[in-house]
Structure formats: structure tokens, C-alpha cells
Design an enzyme around this catalytic site. Structure first.
Site, short mmCIF file in Angstrom:
data_model
loop_
_atom_site.label_atom_id
_atom_site.label_comp_id
_atom_site.label_asym_id
_atom_site.label_seq_id
_atom_site.Cartn_x
_atom_site.Cartn_y
_atom_site.Cartn_z
N ILE A 57 -4.21 4.80 0.57
CA ILE A 57 -4.74 5.22 1.87
C ILE A 57 -5.87 6.23 1.69
O ILE A 57 -6.86 6.22 2.44
CB ILE A 57 -3.62 5.85 2.72
N TYR B 201 0.84 -1.20 0.00
CA TYR B 201 0.00 0.00 0.00
C TYR B 201 0.87 1.24 0.00
O TYR B 201 2.05 1.21 0.37
CB TYR B 201 -0.93 0.02 1.22
N CYS B 202 0.28 2.36 -0.45
CA CYS B 202 0.94 3.67 -0.42
C CYS B 202 -0.15 4.73 -0.32
O CYS B 202 -1.31 4.41 -0.08
CB CYS B 202 1.82 3.87 -1.66
N THR B 203 0.20 5.99 -0.51
CA THR B 203 -0.74 7.09 -0.28
C THR B 203 -1.93 7.05 -1.24
O THR B 203 -3.08 7.11 -0.83
CB THR B 203 -0.03 8.44 -0.39
#
Length: 500
Positions: A326, A287-289
Site C-alpha cells: 500500500i 496485498y499488505c502494507t
């Protein structure tokens, strides 16, 4: 905690003794109150759009206190509650809307088409007074933009229809509305880059974007985090994860922070023997932003599984990535779900908590009127008697005095590696008054743990690791080419023998 296994959870606003109930489904943490909107917005952008309001979590406070027109429940100190309701329902263009999106293109654009696309997005940006950053590469677009509610959606519609929808018909636009005016970017910067995310994988090192992990929507990703034999890799930089990250349940996914200062370190980290052991016989979540960093990261791992024997033998059970990152997860889980702390962002917000948590924290901030009245106890943010401290966890720590802190507001950077410094308001303010600086002894936790004491040392470390990685990749490619040549030679010999 907001994640306790009960069918009904309560977030208490102790101001006026009011309570807001948030009902969860049988301990699954799937919040019934979804702040995102997937139906058509007032201005149709012609395709996927996930939008939410930064004020949505304030509505119950506004509705119950509108007669007082008390500004402390509103995002902008200069706005009364009645004004907020007007802006939410009638005049959205008086606030800032924020847009996050990316789109990879395969096959990549030609030189002429790249120039045409760059001119188009910049021209449409100027037409609709859009501001922010546009990373434009031969492989696509990666943008963080601000504008009014209406103009931002008109820009999205124009991009969607570009070349009759050939490139952007399925692009997912993620929009946050009703942000304060001062969070609008001052200018528009559209610039050419080699990669949408700088992994140092341009050219022959680039893994195909068609080999990404499986994209999971937030609801499915949320459930996957609770599964055993699973790891979850934070593909962001370490300084981002310091103030907030996913914290899966016990017996669920194991959280992994690669401890990167920048994305170019990810391929190097993925090649380390200790990394490979952590992935052995596991499901791998990333996952990332906003999702863009996971695209190449997951594609790189999948490519290694297909082409490298030692990685193939790890028995990795699947690669999954969080669709929309996110940002989208918060829109689907406004209470935070399995998230802990703040989400670092590359816009004027700097960092933010999940919407409901953000509303509670901002409510308390408006009452105290002074961040100096905040106190920290046991790593939790306690704001007078207004907020249950377990609701707003502070997981970061000031690099100078070591007290809990989660806001990158000092504008200072680590004197050795250059990443943002996590310095509390008191330390920054005291030094400013005395006209002193923190000095080179106050470094980020990575430099402290790795024994990095100079800029030259970090530079040499980065160069060596990258050169070693590229040398190994080149050897692997040459070995693969040699094997292919041998196979071709054998086929040629067999054909000659058959003819004879």
C-alpha cells in the site's frame, strides 16, 4: 468520489475558494501527478529507492498563501509556511524521514553470518542515529526505521554495499520525507526472530521464497483490480482492514478479508473449504502494507497448488502481489486510486490516508484547531464547510457508541483477544473523566461475531486450529514421503529385474 469515470476530477479546497485540478487518464485512474521519485536522490543509495514527501500535497496551498505565513497549512503547528518551503528545498534534516523495506535471503544465512549481519545493521544504525525496529532472521531483514533525510540514506547506502552488494543490491527502499519530528521513533531495537513475518511456518513448514506470486507494480496492480474473475485478498489483520482497504470497481475483483487477528491464522484460513471455493477458477491478488506479508502468503498458496491435488483442481489462474504494498501504491496514486479509508501503519503515524486526501484532512484540522469540531454524516467525515465529505470516507466504527470512527488513539485493547480497540475520542474521554473503563462487554467485532467472551476461549480456539493445521500438514508430508518411498522401491525393483 475520486474514482468517477471522467477525464478530469477536481478536489476542492473551499478555504479562500481555491481549487486544485487533478487530471486522470480517460477514467483509468492513473494519476498524472506521481509523488514518488525513482530518479537519484540528493544522496545516492546505489540502487532502487522510492521516495516521496509528506508535504508534497501542501505545496499549492503554501505557494498561494506564503505571504501570510499562516501555519495552518503546514504539518507542524509551530512552523510557518515560509519555514516549510525552506525545509522542503534546503534543510531536509530538520524533519523526520521514514524508511520501510524488507529483504528475504535464499539460501538462508548461517549462524556466524547471521550474527555478523545483526551486528552490522545495529552498528550502522547507531552510527547514523537511526531509530525504529529491525526484525533480523536467518531468512533476512524486515525494518521500519526513522532518521534524518541524510542519515537514513547513508544507512541505506551502507547496507546496499554490505558484502559488496551480495544481499541488498536490489533491495527496494521506500522512504517518506518531511514528517514532523515527533513521529521519529525514540530508540533503535534490533532483535532476532524466527520469521520476518510470524506465520508459524518456520522449519519444515516454510514454503520456499522462490515460489512467490508474480510481483506487479502499482500501475499494473491497479489495472488488474478491474478485471473480472478475480479476487483480492487482504493479507493484513482484520483490525487494519476495518479502517481502510481496497475497494475495486463494479465487475472487477472481489475483495476478501480473511478476518485474521494475526498472521499465524492465514495458513489455517487458506485450508478452509469455503476459502478454496472462493478461489476456484479465479486470478488471486494479494496485498499488505509494505509487501513483506505477501511473500510467504503467496508462496504458501503456490506451494499448495503444486503439491495438493484438491488445490490444484481449483483451477487458479494466477497469483499476483502488490510490489511495495500500500505504501508504494499511495506514492503512485496520491489520490488513493481504488483505495477507500485509512492505511493502518506500525509507526508513529498510526494511520494515514493517501497523500492528497491527507493534505485536505490536515488542512481542515489546522483550521478547526479542535478534533471535537469534526462531525460524521453517513459514514463520511465532514469538517465544517471546508471539505467535501465524499473526499474523506470513514469506514470504521466506534466499538462503544457505533458512530463512524477510524483512529486507534485510545490505546485500549479488546479484553478477550487483545487486538487494538477502535474507540472514538468522545467515548474514551468521557470514561477517562469519570474514572471508569469500558469493561469486558465492549469487544472487537470479530469476538462479537464469533461469540468469544473470554481470553481462555480465544486461546483454546487458536491452539486447536493451529494443532489441526500442523497435524494435517504432517499427514500430508508423511503421505508424500510414503509415495516417494514407493516410487523409489519400484525403481529399485525394476533395476534389479533388469540386471537379472
Amino acid at each position: 468520489s475520486l474514482r468517477e469515470n471522467s477525464t478530469t476530477e477536481k478536489i476542492q479546497n473551499l478555504h479562500h475558494g481555491l481549487e486544485e485540478e487533478i487530471t486522470l487518464e480517460n477514467g483509468s485512474d492513473v494519476t498524472k501527478k506521481d509523488l514518488s521519485k525513482t530518479e537519484k536522490d540528493e544522496i545516492d543509495v546505489g540502487g532502487p529507492i522510492i521516495s516521496s514527501s509528506a508535504m508534497e500535497s501542501y505545496v499549492h496551498l503554501i505557494d498561494k498563501e506564503a505571504p501570510n505565513e499562516n501555519p495552518r497549512h503546514c504539518i507542524d503547528d509551530n512552523m510557518g509556511c515560509k519555514e516549510v518551503k525552506i525545509q522542503m528545498n534546503e534543510d531536509k534534516d530538520h524533519t523526520t524521514s521514514l524508511l520501510l523495506f524488507y529483504q528475504y535471503i535464499d539460501p538462508q544465512w548461517s549462524d556466524s553470518l547471521f550474527k555478523k549481519v545483526l551486528a552490522f545493521v545495529e552498528g550502522m544504525g547507531k552510527k547514523y542515529n537511526i531509530t525504529g525496529r529491525m526484525r533480523v532472521a536467518y531468512e533476512g531483514l524486515n525494518c521500519t526505521l526513522t532518521g534524518t533525510y541524510s542519515n537514513l540514506r547513508r544507512w541505506c547506502r551502507a547496507l546496499r554495499e554490505y558484502e559488496d552488494g551480495k544481499y541488498f543490491s536490489k533491495t527496494e527502499f521506500k522512504i517518506t520525507d518531511h514528517l514532523p519530528k515527533h513521529q521519529c521513533f525514540p530508540k533503535l531495537h534490533a532483535f532476532k526472530v524466527d520469521e520476518l513475518v510470524n506465520y508459524g511456518l518456520a522449519g519444515h513448514l516454510t514454503p520456499s521464497i522462490t515460489k512467490t506470486g508474480k510481483h506487479l507494480e502499482p500501475e499494473d496492480y491497479h489495472l488488474k483490480m478491474a478485471e473480472k474473475d478475480t479476487v483480492i485478498i487482504d493479507v493484513r489483520n482484520h483490525y487494519e482492514s476495518l479502517i481502510g482497504h481496497f475497494s475495486p470497481p463494479n465487475n472487477g475483483a472481489k475483495y476478501i478479508d480473511p478476518n485474521m487477528r494475526k498472521s499465524t491464522e492465514f495458513p489455517v484460513w487458506l485450508d478452509k473449504p469455503e476459502t478454496k471455493e472462493m478461489l476456484r477458477n479465479k486470478q488471486v491478488l494479494m496485498y499488505c502494507t509494505g509487501g513483506v506479508r505477501c511473500e510467504r502468503a503467496s508462496a504458501l498458496l503456490q506451494t499448495k497448488i503444486e503439491n495438493e491435488e484438491d488445490v490444484k483442481k481449483l483451477g487458479i489462474k494466477g497469483i499476483y502481489q502488490l510490489q511495495g504494498g500500500i505504501d508504494k501504491y499511495f506514492k503512485k496514486f496520491p489520490d488513493g486510486g481504488w483505495w477507500k479509508g485509512k492505511n493502518y501503519v506500525f509507526d508513529k503515524r498510526n494511520a494515514h490516508a493517501p497523500p492528497i486526501i491527507e493534505a485536505l484532512e490536515n488542512e481542515a484540522r489546522k483550521v478547526t484547531k479542535n478534533e471535537g469540531e469534526y462531525s460524521t454524516t453517513g459514514g463520511k467525515l465532514q469538517i465544517g464547510s471546508l471539505t467535501n465529505p465524499s473526499i474523506v470516507p470513514v469506514i470504521g466504527m466506534c466499538e462503544a457508541c457505533k458512530k463512524p470512527w477510524d483512529r486507534y488513539k485510545s490505546k485500549r485493547r479488546c479484553p478477550t483477544c487483545g487486538v487494538p480497540s477502535l474507540i472514538c475520542k468522545e467515548c474514551a474521554g468521557e470514561l477517562k473523566i469519570k474514572g471508569k473503563s469500558l469493561g469486558s462487554t465492549i469487544r472487537c467485532d470479530l469476538c462479537v461475531n464469533q461469540g468469544i467472551t473470554s481470553k481462555q476461549q480465544i486461546k483454546e480456539k487458536e491452539i486447536k486450529e493451529l494443532e489441526d493445521y500442523r497435524r494435517e500438514r504432517k499427514v500430508d508430508m508423511m503421505a508424500g514421503k510414503d509415495n516417494e518411498d514407493k516410487r523409489n522401491d519400484k525403481i529399485s525393483v525394476d533395476k534389479t529385474r533388469k540386471v537379472l
